[in-house]
Design a protein around this motif. Structure first.
Motif, short mmCIF file in Angstrom:
data_model
loop_
_atom_site.label_atom_id
_atom_site.label_comp_id
_atom_site.label_asym_id
_atom_site.label_seq_id
_atom_site.Cartn_x
_atom_site.Cartn_y
_atom_site.Cartn_z
N VAL A 63 2.10 7.72 -16.59
CA VAL A 63 1.06 8.45 -16.39
C VAL A 63 0.18 8.58 -15.01
CG1 VAL A 63 -0.73 9.56 -17.69
CG2 VAL A 63 1.38 9.98 -18.66
N ALA A 64 -0.47 6.66 -15.42
CA ALA A 64 -0.97 6.59 -14.45
C ALA A 64 -0.92 6.42 -13.62
CB ALA A 64 -1.88 5.00 -15.21
N LEU A 65 0.10 6.07 -12.72
CA LEU A 65 0.82 6.02 -11.97
C LEU A 65 1.28 7.07 -11.23
CD1 LEU A 65 3.93 3.14 -12.17
CD2 LEU A 65 1.84 3.29 -10.77
N ALA A 66 1.95 8.41 -11.67
CA ALA A 66 1.67 9.52 -11.34
C ALA A 66 0.05 10.04 -11.62
CB ALA A 66 2.07 10.50 -12.47
N VAL A 67 -1.08 9.82 -11.66
CA VAL A 67 -2.37 10.35 -11.31
C VAL A 67 -2.77 9.27 -10.09
CG1 VAL A 67 -5.37 10.28 -12.00
CG2 VAL A 67 -3.48 10.55 -13.37
N LEU A 68 -2.16 8.50 -9.66
CA LEU A 68 -2.75 7.83 -8.94
C LEU A 68 -1.98 8.38 -6.95
CD1 LEU A 68 -2.19 4.28 -8.65
CD2 LEU A 68 -4.35 5.16 -8.52
N ARG A 69 -0.78 9.09 -7.85
CA ARG A 69 0.44 9.58 -6.98
C ARG A 69 -0.99 10.84 -6.41
NH1 ARG A 69 2.43 14.41 -6.02
NH2 ARG A 69 3.95 14.81 -3.66
N SER A 70 -1.47 11.10 -7.24
CA SER A 70 -1.52 12.92 -7.50
C SER A 70 -3.40 13.28 -6.88
CB SER A 70 -1.51 13.62 -8.94
OG SER A 70 -0.50 14.25 -9.13
N LEU A 71 -4.35 11.60 -7.02
CA LEU A 71 -5.05 11.66 -6.30
C LEU A 71 -4.84 11.92 -4.77
CD1 LEU A 71 -6.90 8.59 -8.37
CD2 LEU A 71 -7.60 11.32 -8.42
N TYR A 72 -4.21 11.02 -4.67
CA TYR A 72 -4.31 11.96 -2.87
C TYR A 72 -3.59 13.09 -2.48
CZ TYR A 72 -1.86 11.02 1.94
OH TYR A 72 -1.15 11.02 3.41
N GLY A 118 -12.11 1.28 -6.81
CA GLY A 118 -12.17 1.61 -5.47
C GLY A 118 -10.94 2.77 -4.98
N LEU A 119 -9.41 2.24 -5.20
CA LEU A 119 -8.09 2.15 -5.02
C LEU A 119 -8.48 3.76 -5.28
CD1 LEU A 119 -4.50 1.74 -4.30
CD2 LEU A 119 -5.10 1.54 -6.44
N CYS A 120 -8.48 3.93 -6.30
CA CYS A 120 -8.71 6.04 -6.74
C CYS A 120 -9.00 6.50 -5.59
CB CYS A 120 -9.10 6.35 -8.36
SG CYS A 120 -7.83 5.38 -9.39
N LEU A 121 -10.36 6.63 -5.48
CA LEU A 121 -11.63 6.43 -4.00
C LEU A 121 -11.09 6.72 -3.42
CD1 LEU A 121 -15.15 5.24 -5.74
CD2 LEU A 121 -14.05 7.63 -5.41
N ALA A 122 -10.24 5.98 -2.52
CA ALA A 122 -9.79 5.30 -1.61
C ALA A 122 -8.96 6.33 -1.09
CB ALA A 122 -9.35 4.11 -1.03
N LEU A 123 -7.99 6.56 -2.35
CA LEU A 123 -6.70 7.54 -1.99
C LEU A 123 -6.99 8.73 -1.85
CD1 LEU A 123 -4.08 6.23 -4.80
CD2 LEU A 123 -3.50 5.89 -2.48
N VAL A 124 -8.10 9.85 -2.72
CA VAL A 124 -8.42 10.52 -2.57
C VAL A 124 -9.02 11.15 -1.41
CG1 VAL A 124 -10.36 12.04 -3.34
CG2 VAL A 124 -8.92 10.60 -4.51
#
Length: 418
Positions: A63-72, A118-124
């Protein structure tokens, strides 16, 4: 037609010179937006190769990996229409350049991030930059080529898969020799180069372009663009098609690792999918013209479902053989659908239609991955979750049969070359 005011001659062009200059400007526009498309699609798909690395470093579930991809993907999808509005005010070239700089800057920031936040913000940020290129570049091509736009749109889509074929395996190779953070700095540097290419080579557009309706005859719309139901059906089909692709790709590296593949081979596997996808986008645009949208979409979606099931069930060696064929089917639908957007554009407003189409199709994909396919992976494992993506592809078939009566017959569709 898009022209470049920096290089246009001061004297009026002769009747023989004007078409030649317009043809050169069209080819240059297609080449520049194609290079930009390759970069951004490569940026999008290299995330899949990075997911196992991030899972190991941050201890993430599916789920968390899917969220990372979905942020982008969510930023990419949600800002399509604002990007089109910005282009109306500041021009396509300026917005595309800024978007490419943001896309590269986001990955540079990800490389410098010290933790998950920081990774999440960068992907957005990177996804926001990539939101600019799909609707604007597609509209540039549609307006530049008019009734001959279906072929160039297929070529444009083909260039995106070149980026998918190049960046994921490159990243997979580099990850075996360096930490993921400097790898992201290197790919961000490539984005800076592409931004300079867009700023320097994309022809200028007329100062008061706006979003004026394209004549129905010019876009092959016939009178169908007055029927919003057909466009809504097309968007729904695009949403299912776009949901099936990431639902499969997000689990592909884990399926391959379970079959014995390492990171380098995972990157190569994504390249095989992308090579097949590039061929699919190049070929199925033409197939759609000759045999019709309905037959082409049913063929690609049914083929996608069967090939996904084969990837889940077969051992590694035959899976690698199947992946190019799967990529051909998985991405072949998109060229047919993109080429149909101008035909069904409400009121003939092609740029707005592309923005709406990309917003809903990419946005649906961004939401479905963490809300549906991610929890499925955690609950039943990547194999069964991947099978759900096959069911999603198969669900396109009945919708396509409903849309079929609203489309032009194959014999009346115009053919063209890029």
């Amino acid at each position: 037609m898009i022209t470049d005011s920096r290089t246009s001659p001061a004297l009026p062009l002769s009747p023989a010179e004007a078409p030649a200059q317009g043809h050169r400007a069209g080819r240059r526009s297609l080449a520049v937006v194609g290079v930009n498309h390759a970069l951004h699609d490569g940026y999008t798909d290299m995330i899949y190769v990075l997911l196992p690395v991030w899972q190991a470093e941050f201890g993430l579930g599916y789920v968390a990996l899917a969220v990372l991809r979905s942020l982008y993907a969510g930023a990419l999808a949600g800002l399509q229409m604002p990007a089109a509005a910005l282009a109306d005010r500041f021009g396509v070239r300026a917005v595309l350049t800024l978007g490419t700089l943001l896309g590269a800057g986001g990955y540079a920031l990800a490389g410098g991030s010290g933790g998950l936040v920081g990774l999440c913000l960068a992907l957005v940020l990177s996804g926001a930059g990539s939101s600019t290129q799909h609707p604007l570049a597609s509209a540039v091509i549609a307006r530049t080529y008019g009734s001959a736009a279906r072929g160039p749109l297929g070529t444009y889509n083909f260039t995106g898969d070149l980026g998918k074929a190049a960046l994921p395996p490159l990243v997979g190779f580099l990850l075996t020799r360096a930490d993921w953070r400097p790898v992201l700095w290197w790919v961000a540097g490539g984005g800076l180069v592409v931004a300079l290419v867009v700023a320097g080579l994309l022809p200028r557009e007329p100062a008061s372009r706006g979003d004026t309706p394209v004549k129905e005859a010019a876009m092959g719309g016939g009178g169908r663009n007055a029927d919003p139901t057909g466009f809504r059906l097309l968007v729904a089909i695009g949403m299912l098609d776009n949901a099936a692709r990431p639902a499969f790709l997000i689990y592909l590296p884990f399926l391959l690792q379970a079959k014995g593949a390492g990171l380098s081979l995972v990157g190569i596997a994504f390249a095989l999918v992308a090579v097949g996808g590039a061929l699919g986008k190049a070929v199925f645009g033409r197939i759609g013209e000759r045999f019709g949208v309905t037959r082409s979409v049913i063929l690609t979606e049914a083929g996608t479902a069967v090939a996904i099931l084969a990837v889940v069930l077969l051992p590694l060696a035959p899976v690698l053989v199947i992946l190019p064929l799967l990529g051909l089917m998985l991405n072949g639908t998109s060229s047919v659908l993109y080429g149909t957007v101008p035909e069904l554009a409400p009121g003939g407003r092609v740029e707005r239609a592309f923005a709406i189409f990309y917003t809903w199709t990419l946005g649906g994909s961004a939401l479905a991955t963490p809300l549906l396919y991610g929890p499925l992976g955690d609950a039943v494992g990547p194999g069964w979750a991947t099978m759900a993506s096959a069911a999603t592809a198969a669900a396109v078939v009945p919708l396509m049969l409903v849309l079929s009566p609203r489309l032009a017959a194959p014999s009346t569709q115009e053919t063209s070359t890029p």
